[in-house]
Scaffold this motif. Structure first.
Motif, PDB file in Angstrom:
ATOM      1  N   SER A   1     -25.940  21.990  -4.746  1.00  0.00           N
ATOM      2  CA  SER A   1     -27.178  22.407  -4.099  1.00  0.00           C
ATOM      3  C   SER A   1     -26.919  23.303  -2.905  1.00  0.00           C
ATOM      4  O   SER A   1     -27.685  24.207  -2.636  1.00  0.00           O
ATOM      5  N   VAL A   2     -25.847  23.041  -2.153  1.00  0.00           N
ATOM      6  CA  VAL A   2     -25.570  23.816  -0.955  1.00  0.00           C
ATOM      7  C   VAL A   2     -24.082  24.141  -0.912  1.00  0.00           C
ATOM      8  O   VAL A   2     -23.239  23.285  -1.193  1.00  0.00           O
ATOM      9  N   GLU A   3     -23.775  25.395  -0.582  1.00  0.00           N
ATOM     10  CA  GLU A   3     -22.388  25.805  -0.343  1.00  0.00           C
ATOM     11  C   GLU A   3     -22.361  26.625   0.935  1.00  0.00           C
ATOM     12  O   GLU A   3     -23.157  27.553   1.094  1.00  0.00           O
TER      13      GLU A   3
ATOM     14  N   THR B   1     -19.397  21.844   0.457  1.00  0.00           N
ATOM     15  CA  THR B   1     -20.385  21.811  -0.612  1.00  0.00           C
ATOM     16  C   THR B   1     -21.097  20.463  -0.588  1.00  0.00           C
ATOM     17  O   THR B   1     -20.493  19.431  -0.250  1.00  0.00           O
ATOM     18  N   TYR B   2     -22.370  20.492  -0.947  1.00  0.00           N
ATOM     19  CA  TYR B   2     -23.203  19.290  -1.049  1.00  0.00           C
ATOM     20  C   TYR B   2     -23.853  19.304  -2.421  1.00  0.00           C
ATOM     21  O   TYR B   2     -24.590  20.238  -2.758  1.00  0.00           O
ATOM     22  N   SER B   3     -23.576  18.272  -3.220  1.00  0.00           N
ATOM     23  CA  SER B   3     -24.048  18.269  -4.601  1.00  0.00           C
ATOM     24  C   SER B   3     -24.617  16.899  -4.968  1.00  0.00           C
ATOM     25  O   SER B   3     -23.863  15.937  -5.149  1.00  0.00           O
ATOM     26  N   PRO B   4     -25.945  16.774  -5.085  1.00  0.00           N
ATOM     27  CA  PRO B   4     -26.533  15.500  -5.529  1.00  0.00           C
ATOM     28  C   PRO B   4     -26.578  15.429  -7.048  1.00  0.00           C
ATOM     29  O   PRO B   4     -26.633  16.457  -7.737  1.00  0.00           O
ATOM     30  N   SER B   5     -26.565  14.233  -7.591  1.00  0.00           N
ATOM     31  CA  SER B   5     -26.660  14.054  -9.038  1.00  0.00           C
ATOM     32  C   SER B   5     -27.284  12.701  -9.331  1.00  0.00           C
ATOM     33  O   SER B   5     -27.101  11.743  -8.575  1.00  0.00           O
TER      34      SER B   5
END
Length: 819
Positions: free
Chosen positions: A386-388, A418-422
């Motif tokens: 979602s965010v880099e 990096t921020y990555s939700p799942s």
């Protein structure tokens, strides 16, 4: 000695012998680069051969004398195409394959791209530089393409082949160097653009450069891009299954058959599914798409320059890039017989009893042509970063001692997150609005420092030595997977599922000797010593069985080190003005990344759990290569370049897949593979009848074969993954009075992602299709200060997939004000 080694030796010997016969200077006198660079060379009008470059030798040299076919992209070249990211400027460079976020019509994000240089696949197997400093990301070696800022570039230099002798780790496929423009006067540019069709986007960007009376120079750039993206980029597919429950859950065959009949009778007939196939030819159906994927990209840079004295220059600054992607509403294609949409439920139940049939949601029990189709909302959700965020701080010092003695000192600090939700991959109960899940946060940093001194040695103007020292430190600060009670709410953290930390350091020393054996024969001999060390740890709460049993894993990996020597030797022969022949041989290496070494993950697919282990004992990948080639300008307006190369790659890192039980699988990273790549690259640039019209054509052939793979012996003899076998392009460039522009068509053959090349099926979701695209742009200088342009990418509106469905025809208009 092998046949290929004999050929290489003969080629190198023949170059030296031919020079002895054909040398034009009868007295066999030897001169250095200063005199030769001033030779009246017909190639000087060509943007490649006549340009001065620094990447090939770490010192300024004409491209016509470099020991490789160097490609140079200048700002004048990029005027003929819409250059939003660096990939847009590299479409007609032979040997370069780029996919995904390297191009401006694609979503940003380093995980959404891949690249191959000079027959070597993998972004982390090539080196990306900005002003001579590497910008490969510290955790996995990929690239945040936004940080390679074309708005601040004077030119881009691409040098194919192994260059670890000069640049150390990662320089296997080649080196790409973005060189910033040094301000000499006040100038600025502000551009606003918008476009649509396949990709709706708009952007604003600007740059300002100035050189003040006190000697201070400044360069400032900013760029904002915003896009709704295109609606169908990621299809949702499903494969129907039998209505028969498992024999393990219902051993009695009669009861099992009766349950299957009850399931079929209770299921809902479904329509709207589109028949397709998997990449390996299995039956599948397209049941919807994941909808729009809006994204936003922001970049900015500040670069300051100052001349301390007439012989000492310093510069430094910072650059910043941030991109965000989000998900829109998904689309289901499934309807009832009457055409009414079927509501998509949550959960992924496994039905093994007649009693549970009544509790099934409608979309969990669909009858598609007599087979059961289980559809649930999590299938329609995006699993994307979602965010880099990338921040880079840098400084350079150059000092000229006189008498051709020059010193360069470089330093940088890069911070990347990096921020990555799942959603929760095991629960299957998540929706677009919420549900249990995880947030993966990956902060990492790299520090680089280099010192290089170039000086004449023994013979003035004949022999130049460059010696240098370098240091690099990559730190995976702590890749954390945080459990969320609501995967859409990043503040809903309940506990830490995984925490992996690691650091790697490289200390280097190198020397290169540039010897002018004769007026037209140059030898480059270099060697580099790298001492690589690494250590790390992981803490993980891992689900290891289908019953939910958990165990806490804590592992610490002690520091270990590996030393590496990488020599390189090349000969460059200039038989006549406008002609160059070269032969080179060298070694290169890539140590495993912190992600390879210290990243352990666990995923679930139904009741099967897969644990991917860290590879703390991995060794560096290595490569030996040789190449012969040349460039020629036989007549004014015609430039031809071609090369043939052969790579031998060892200790390739693969994942070995082991089935431990019916519910548990293990993946182990290993140095299991070897490969050979033979390749040909060629380029023709031809001025047509009019001086304002040029044609450029390129051709690339990569014949790659896996020769050994202990992790998967069935892959031996197959083509390497994510490496197209054939690429070619052809384009016209126009610059006439107030008009400029161009059109380019390029072809890329099919690639494989499966080691055994089982993914033969093209034109289906998830495939890597062959494609031919045509892009065009036309610009008009309306006034002294105002430029107008219009461009169209994928002009023929081709439909193709590179895992994701790619954009169709996209148009973009831009107006710019310069001063």
């Amino acid at each position: 000695m092998s046949r290929l080694h004999v050929i290489t030796l003969l080629a190198l010997t023949n170059l030296a012998y031919s020079n002895q016969i054909l040398a034009e200077d009868s007295d066999q006198s030897v001169v250095g680069p200063a005199e030769t660079a001033n030779t009246d060379n017909p190639a000087s009008n060509d943007e490649s051969l006549g340009t001065m470059v620094v990447t090939a030798t770490r010192s300024e040299i004409s491209a016509s004398m470099a020991p490789a076919n160097v490609s140079v992209i200048t700002t004048e070249n990029t005027e003929n195409r819409l250059t939003q990211r660096i990939g847009d400027a590299l479409k007609d460079v032979p040997g370069i394959y780029l996919r995904g976020s390297a191009y401006g019509t694609s979503m940003p994000g380093s995980s959404l791209s891949s690249s191959a240089f000079h027959g070597v696949s993998g972004t982390n197997r090539s080196l990306f530089l900005v002003d001579g400093l590497p910008v490969n990301l510290p955790n996995n070696g990929s690239v945040d393409w936004n940080i390679l800022n074309m708005d601040d570039a004077q030119q881009v230099e691409y040098v194919p082949g192994p260059f670890s002798a000069l640049y150390g780790s990662g320089a296997m496929g080649g080196v790409l160097n973005v060189i910033s423009k040094v301000p000499t006067k006040r100038e600025g540019r502000l551009s606003f653009g918008a476009g649509g069709a396949a990709v709706d986007q708009w952007g604003i960007k600007g740059r300002y450069r100035d050189r003040f009376e006190n000697g201070v120079g400044i360069s400032v750039t900013f760029n904002h891009m915003d896009s709704d993206n295109w609606a169908v980029s990621d299809y949702v597919t499903a494969s129907p299954a039998s209505f028969t429950p498992s024999a393990t859950a219902i051993p009695n065959a009669v009861v099992r058959a009766n349950t299957a009949t009850a399931l079929r009778n209770a299921s809902t007939p479904v329509f709207g599914a589109i028949p397709t196939a998997t990449t390996q030819g299995g039956s599948s159906y397209i049941i919807g798409d994941k909808g729009d994927r809006p994204w936003e990209q922001n970049t900015a840079s500040l670069h300051l320059y100052y001349d301390l004295t007439d012989s000492t220059e310093i510069d430094g600054g910072m650059s910043w890039s941030r991109s965000e992607t989000s998900a829109g509403t998904f689309n289901s294609y499934l309807t009832t017989a009457g055409g009414s949409p079927i509501a998509i439920a949550t959960g992924n139940p496994t039905v093994n009893s007649v009693a549970s049939v009544a509790g099934l949601a409608q979309s969990n029990n669909l009858n598609l042509n007599g087979q059961r189709l289980n559809v649930y909302e999590q299938q329609f959700l995006h699993f994307l970063p979602s965010v880099e965020d990338t921040r880079r701080y840098f400084a350079h010092l150059k000092h000229d001692f006189g008498h051709d003695v020059k010193l360069n000192v470089d330093f940088q600090y890069m911070d990347h997150e990096t921020y990555s939700p799942s959603p929760n991959s095991a629960a299957f109960d998540d929706t677009l609005s919420g549900g249990r899940g995880q947030l993966t946060v990956t902060p990492s940093q790299r520090i680089d420092g280099n010192v290089a001194l170039r000086f004449p040695f023994l013979w003035d103007q004949r022999n130049f030595v460059t010696v240098g020292f370098g240091a690099n430190h990559n730190n995976l600060e702590g890749q954390k997977r945080l459990a969320l009670s609501n995967w859409q709410d990043w503040s809903s953290v309940t506990n830490t599922v995984y925490d992996g930390k690691g650091e790697s350091s490289i200390y280097s020393a190198f020397i290169q000797d540039e010897i002018w054996l004769r007026k037209n024969l140059i030898a480059h001999l270099g060697v580099r010593y790298d001492d690589w060390s690494t250590s790390g740890s992981i803490v993980q709460k891992a689900t290891v069985t289908s019953t939910g049993t958990t165990t806490n894993l804590t592992q610490t990996y002690s520091e270990r080190s590996v030393s590496q020597f990488n020599p390189k030797f090349s000969l460059t022969w200039l038989p006549a003005d406008g002609y160059k022949l070269f032969a080179s041989t060298g070694w290169a290496f890539r140590p495993p990344t912190n992600s390879d070494l210290y990243s352990t993950s666990q995923t679930a697919s139904g009741s099967v759990f897969t644990l991917t282990q860290a590879g703390p004992n991995l060794k560096p990948e290595t490569m030996y290569s040789w190449e012969v080639g040349g460039e020629a300008t036989p007549i004014e307006g015609t430039t031809i370049a071609a090369s043939y190369f052969h790579h031998y790659i060892s200790d390739l890192i693969y994942r070995k897949d082991t089935t431990l039980s019916a519910t548990n699988r293990l993946q182990e990273r290993q140095n299991a593979g070897e490969a050979e790549v033979e390749g040909v690259e060629a380029k023709l640039r031809q001025k047509l009848y009019w001086d304002w019209l040029h044609f450029t054509g390129t051709y690339t052939l990569n014949d790659s074969i896996i020769t050994k793979n202990e992790a998967n012996p069935l892959s031996v003899g197959k083509q390497m993954v994510l490496l197209p076998e054939t690429m070619f392009s052809g384009g016209l460039d126009v610059k006439y009075e107030h008009w400029s522009g161009g059109i380019i068509g390029r072809y890329v053959s099919q690639q494989y992602t499966n080691d055994q090349n089982l993914d033969q099926r093209a034109g289906v979701p998830g495939s890597y299709d062959p494609y031919f695209l045509v892009d065009t742009r036309i610009a008009y200088q309306a006034t002294k200060n105002i430029d107008l342009s219009f461009s169209a990418n994928n002009l023929l509106d081709r439909e193709y997939s590179s895992f994701y469905q790619q954009a169709g025809r996209t148009v973009y208009g831009e107006v710019s004000y310069s001063f």
